[in-house]
Design a protein around this motif. Sequence first.
Motif, PDB file in Angstrom:
ATOM      1  N   SER A 165      -2.059  -4.131  -1.314  1.00 41.06           N
ATOM      2  CA  SER A 165      -2.676  -2.800  -1.350  1.00 41.06           C
ATOM      3  C   SER A 165      -4.113  -2.927  -0.868  1.00 41.06           C
ATOM      4  O   SER A 165      -5.060  -2.801  -1.638  1.00 41.06           O
ATOM      5  N   ASN A 166      -4.279  -3.176   0.412  1.00 44.59           N
ATOM      6  CA  ASN A 166      -5.595  -3.461   0.975  1.00 44.59           C
ATOM      7  C   ASN A 166      -6.577  -2.307   0.857  1.00 44.59           C
ATOM      8  O   ASN A 166      -7.765  -2.520   0.654  1.00 44.59           O
ATOM      9  N   ILE A 209      -4.289  -0.834  14.507  1.00 38.82           N
ATOM     10  CA  ILE A 209      -3.286  -0.136  13.695  1.00 38.82           C
ATOM     11  C   ILE A 209      -2.152  -1.078  13.330  1.00 38.82           C
ATOM     12  O   ILE A 209      -1.666  -1.083  12.189  1.00 38.82           O
ATOM     13  N   PHE A 210      -1.716  -1.889  14.257  1.00 40.25           N
ATOM     14  CA  PHE A 210      -0.637  -2.846  13.972  1.00 40.25           C
ATOM     15  C   PHE A 210      -1.041  -3.798  12.850  1.00 40.25           C
ATOM     16  O   PHE A 210      -0.276  -4.022  11.910  1.00 40.25           O
ATOM     17  N   ILE A 211      -2.247  -4.354  12.939  1.00 38.73           N
ATOM     18  CA  ILE A 211      -2.733  -5.264  11.894  1.00 38.73           C
ATOM     19  C   ILE A 211      -2.802  -4.548  10.554  1.00 38.73           C
ATOM     20  O   ILE A 211      -2.379  -5.074   9.527  1.00 38.73           O
ATOM     21  N   LEU A 212      -3.304  -3.331  10.555  1.00 39.51           N
ATOM     22  CA  LEU A 212      -3.430  -2.550   9.327  1.00 39.51           C
ATOM     23  C   LEU A 212      -2.063  -2.246   8.714  1.00 39.51           C
ATOM     24  O   LEU A 212      -1.848  -2.452   7.520  1.00 39.51           O
ATOM     25  N   VAL A 214     -13.107  -4.443   0.140  1.00 41.40           N
ATOM     26  CA  VAL A 214     -13.091  -5.117   1.443  1.00 41.40           C
ATOM     27  C   VAL A 214     -12.125  -4.414   2.390  1.00 41.40           C
ATOM     28  O   VAL A 214     -12.464  -4.115   3.530  1.00 41.40           O
ATOM     29  N   GLY A 215     -10.918  -4.148   1.929  1.00 40.66           N
ATOM     30  CA  GLY A 215      -9.931  -3.479   2.772  1.00 40.66           C
ATOM     31  C   GLY A 215     -10.344  -2.073   3.147  1.00 40.66           C
ATOM     32  O   GLY A 215     -10.173  -1.638   4.287  1.00 40.66           O
ATOM     33  N   GLY A 216     -10.888  -1.346   2.192  1.00 40.69           N
ATOM     34  CA  GLY A 216     -11.342   0.018   2.460  1.00 40.69           C
ATOM     35  C   GLY A 216     -12.475   0.058   3.460  1.00 40.69           C
ATOM     36  O   GLY A 216     -12.488   0.888   4.379  1.00 40.69           O
ATOM     37  N   TYR A 217     -13.448  -0.841   3.304  1.00 36.81           N
ATOM     38  CA  TYR A 217     -14.584  -0.867   4.236  1.00 36.81           C
ATOM     39  C   TYR A 217     -14.156  -1.337   5.622  1.00 36.81           C
ATOM     40  O   TYR A 217     -14.643  -0.845   6.630  1.00 36.81           O
ATOM     41  N   GLN A 226       0.816  -1.214   0.000  1.00 35.84           N
ATOM     42  CA  GLN A 226       0.000   0.000   0.000  1.00 35.84           C
ATOM     43  C   GLN A 226       0.847   1.261   0.000  1.00 35.84           C
ATOM     44  O   GLN A 226       0.550   2.216  -0.703  1.00 35.84           O
ATOM     45  N   TYR A 227       1.910   1.260   0.764  1.00 35.01           N
ATOM     46  CA  TYR A 227       2.730   2.466   0.892  1.00 35.01           C
ATOM     47  C   TYR A 227       3.482   2.759  -0.399  1.00 35.01           C
ATOM     48  O   TYR A 227       3.572   3.911  -0.826  1.00 35.01           O
TER      49      TYR A 227
END
Length: 149
Positions: free
Chosen positions: A114-115, A103-106, A120-123, A64-65
């Motif tokens: 790129s969740n 936050i750690f999981i995210l 699904v990742g965004g929601y 994602q980053y």
Amino acid sequence: MKTGNANNKSIAQRIEYFQAAWTIWQKHFWFGVGTGNWKVAYKNTYQQMGSDMDESQYADAHNQYLAWLVRFGFIGTVIILFLFFWPVLRVQLSQFPLFGAFIFILVVSNMGDSNLDTHVGGYFFLLFYCLFLTHREYLKPGALRRKSN
């Protein structure tokens, strides 16, 4: 590594994805390539790298980053991270262990995919982030026991 062909080999493909993303970001460091041009930028970069992957295997960085860096550059990524962490600091959510676990999981899961670019990742992010921001009183240890008594 033996054949030099990354097709249908997950780790080898991810290495190619990372190399392509890193190359794109180096060329467009400050502002990235934009949200409409990233697919073309990847395709051109894979071809310039001489990648043996089939075009159907071309993809983004699976990080994602790095995806933000490619699309929005350094400045845009800093703005996104500021907008993400500013409310956390403002309402002092960092003091709650449950939010810390979230936050750690995210953070860790976004290193491998790129969740936030998926529904699904965004929601998942929006649901829990908003719940934590608006219902802080339930995050304190023992809060649910006190409410039910």
